[in-house]
Design an enzyme around this catalytic site. Structure first.
Site, PDB file in Angstrom:
ATOM      1  N   HIS A  67     -45.865  -2.916 -13.791  1.00  0.00           N
ATOM      2  CA  HIS A  67     -44.772  -3.168 -14.740  1.00  0.00           C
ATOM      3  C   HIS A  67     -43.766  -2.026 -14.743  1.00  0.00           C
ATOM      4  O   HIS A  67     -42.598  -2.230 -15.040  1.00  0.00           O
ATOM      5  CB  HIS A  67     -45.314  -3.309 -16.168  1.00  0.00           C
ATOM      6  CG  HIS A  67     -46.332  -4.384 -16.321  1.00  0.00           C
ATOM      7  ND1 HIS A  67     -45.999  -5.716 -16.370  1.00  0.00           N
ATOM      8  CD2 HIS A  67     -47.689  -4.328 -16.456  1.00  0.00           C
ATOM      9  CE1 HIS A  67     -47.110  -6.440 -16.534  1.00  0.00           C
ATOM     10  NE2 HIS A  67     -48.142  -5.618 -16.580  1.00  0.00           N
ATOM     11  N   HIS A  92     -43.342   6.799 -19.105  1.00  0.00           N
ATOM     12  CA  HIS A  92     -42.946   5.735 -18.193  1.00  0.00           C
ATOM     13  C   HIS A  92     -41.466   5.475 -18.394  1.00  0.00           C
ATOM     14  O   HIS A  92     -40.859   5.997 -19.334  1.00  0.00           O
ATOM     15  CB  HIS A  92     -43.769   4.453 -18.458  1.00  0.00           C
ATOM     16  CG  HIS A  92     -43.547   3.917 -19.822  1.00  0.00           C
ATOM     17  ND1 HIS A  92     -44.326   4.305 -20.918  1.00  0.00           N
ATOM     18  CD2 HIS A  92     -42.603   3.082 -20.312  1.00  0.00           C
ATOM     19  CE1 HIS A  92     -43.880   3.696 -22.001  1.00  0.00           C
ATOM     20  NE2 HIS A  92     -42.823   2.957 -21.654  1.00  0.00           N
ATOM     21  N   HIS A  94     -37.991   2.530 -18.042  1.00  0.00           N
ATOM     22  CA  HIS A  94     -37.486   1.155 -17.983  1.00  0.00           C
ATOM     23  C   HIS A  94     -36.120   1.232 -17.311  1.00  0.00           C
ATOM     24  O   HIS A  94     -35.385   2.213 -17.505  1.00  0.00           O
ATOM     25  CB  HIS A  94     -37.341   0.585 -19.396  1.00  0.00           C
ATOM     26  CG  HIS A  94     -38.618   0.587 -20.195  1.00  0.00           C
ATOM     27  ND1 HIS A  94     -39.477  -0.498 -20.241  1.00  0.00           N
ATOM     28  CD2 HIS A  94     -39.191   1.546 -20.966  1.00  0.00           C
ATOM     29  CE1 HIS A  94     -40.512  -0.205 -21.016  1.00  0.00           C
ATOM     30  NE2 HIS A  94     -40.368   1.032 -21.454  1.00  0.00           N
ATOM     31  N   HIS A 118     -39.680   6.830 -21.817  1.00  0.00           N
ATOM     32  CA  HIS A 118     -40.531   6.831 -23.004  1.00  0.00           C
ATOM     33  C   HIS A 118     -41.705   7.770 -22.809  1.00  0.00           C
ATOM     34  O   HIS A 118     -42.387   7.703 -21.788  1.00  0.00           O
ATOM     35  CB  HIS A 118     -41.062   5.412 -23.288  1.00  0.00           C
ATOM     36  CG  HIS A 118     -40.003   4.488 -23.776  1.00  0.00           C
ATOM     37  ND1 HIS A 118     -40.096   3.118 -23.659  1.00  0.00           N
ATOM     38  CD2 HIS A 118     -38.797   4.728 -24.358  1.00  0.00           C
ATOM     39  CE1 HIS A 118     -39.026   2.547 -24.176  1.00  0.00           C
ATOM     40  NE2 HIS A 118     -38.206   3.515 -24.591  1.00  0.00           N
ATOM     41  N   THR A 199     -42.919  -1.961 -26.864  1.00  0.00           N
ATOM     42  CA  THR A 199     -41.937  -2.918 -26.342  1.00  0.00           C
ATOM     43  C   THR A 199     -42.537  -3.775 -25.225  1.00  0.00           C
ATOM     44  O   THR A 199     -41.837  -4.552 -24.584  1.00  0.00           O
ATOM     45  CB  THR A 199     -40.697  -2.197 -25.784  1.00  0.00           C
ATOM     46  OG1 THR A 199     -41.091  -1.457 -24.622  1.00  0.00           O
ATOM     47  CG2 THR A 199     -40.082  -1.279 -26.824  1.00  0.00           C
ATOM     48  N   THR A 200     -43.847  -3.593 -25.007  1.00  0.00           N
ATOM     49  CA  THR A 200     -44.542  -4.446 -24.044  1.00  0.00           C
ATOM     50  C   THR A 200     -45.716  -5.080 -24.764  1.00  0.00           C
ATOM     51  O   THR A 200     -46.176  -4.536 -25.789  1.00  0.00           O
ATOM     52  CB  THR A 200     -45.130  -3.610 -22.877  1.00  0.00           C
ATOM     53  OG1 THR A 200     -46.074  -2.668 -23.426  1.00  0.00           O
ATOM     54  CG2 THR A 200     -44.047  -2.850 -22.126  1.00  0.00           C
TER      55      THR A 200
END
Ligand SMILES: NS(=O)(=O)c1cc(-c2ccccc2)cc(-c2ccccc2)c1
Ligand SMILES: [Zn+2]
Length: 264
Positions: A67, A92, A94, A118, A199-200
């Site tokens: 992801h 991680h 995005h 994040h 947010t996941t």
């Protein structure tokens, strides 16, 4: 595989059928920051981080988890400026795609940034592990750093220089420690603060969000690496699917207010 994705039949509009919190309209993240929702809070102190300056002898695991790119962090790293101690777990990112280079999760006045970092922490004063903490209202604290295109960023390059070694899902490498604080903007006293969620999936409403007002810069070439080096599929698969646009769209603010640590 953890059954969800950012596009196709298991995309974000379907997350709610397997993960109830993702279908909730309460306390979800990310959100849009815009005038009219802010409340200045003079009690919001500058964010204080301990142990972020890792020695090169430390070893961190960099993973493609299908992801996002994920860097494991050390339990000697924590936030000391919150009521409880929050210990670092992982960081991680995005991002968007070459065609749509606007992959931040939080937006400002409706505008996406190209990418967002994040740094995930858990409340180690109250919980034994991140697994125990991750679904508790005061369980997690995530630092959000908005990323825009500008000058080459040597700190981000320390991570990006390894992307080609983790191109496929579940690939991981060990990399030396570095000063993780160099990934943050220089004003840790100016930030947005609100109660939100992962947010996941499973979208637990367990995150105290701190999104810094100032963004950091990476070069266009660095952003292109991020947008093109990684795949969501594993090495064996015939048709490779690029890891792009791995961001959730903004959620309703509802009755929540956004505290800000700055007043102009
Ligand atoms: N975007 S986020 O900050 O809300 C976030 C937090 C955590 C998280 C991590 C540890 C404990 C608890 C929550 C994991 C992810 C994630 C990112 C990519 C792929 C899968 C999951 C994302
Ligand atoms: Zn995230």
């Amino acid at each position: 595989a953890s059954g969800w994705s950012y596009s196709g039949p298991h995309g974000e509009d379907e997350w709610g059928s397997s993960y109830p919190h993702c279908g909730s309209v309460h306390q979800q993240s990310p959100i849009d920051f815009h005038n009219g929702i802010f409340a200045y809070d003079p009690s919001l102190k500058p964010m204080q981080l301990m142990g972020y300056n890792l020695s090169e002898t430390e070893r961190l695991t960099l993973t493609n988890d299908g992801h996002a790119l994920k860097l494991s962090l050390l339990p000697t790293m924590h936030i000391t400026s919150l009521p409880d101690r929050y210990t670092a777990v992982q960081l991680h990112m995005h991002w968007g795609s070459k065609a749509e280079p606007n992959g931040s999760e939080h937006t400002i006045s409706g505008q996406h940034y190209p990418s967002e970092l994040h740094i995930v922490h858990y409340n180690s004063d109250k919980y034994e592990s991140v697994t125990e903490a991750q679904d508790k209202p005061d369980g997690l604290a995530v630092l959000g750093i908005l990323i825009e295109v500008g000058n080459f960023n040597p700190a981000y390059e320390i991570v990006f220089s390894h992307l080609k070694e983790i191109q496929y899902k579940d690939q991981k490498i060990y990399m030396p420690g570095f000063n993780v604080e160099d990934l943050l903007p220089d004003r840790l006293d100016q930030y947005f603060r609100y109660n939100g969620s992962l947010t996941t999936p499973p979208c637990y409403p367990s995150v105290l969000w701190t999104v810094f007002r100032k963004s950091v810069q990476i070069s266009n070439e660095q952003l292109n690496e991020l947008e093109s080096d990684l795949f969501v599929s594993d090495k064996e698969e015939t048709n490779q699917t690029g890891m792009v646009k791995n961001f959730r769209h903004v959620q309703k603010l509802g009755k929540r207010e956004v505290l800000v640590s700055f007043h102009e």
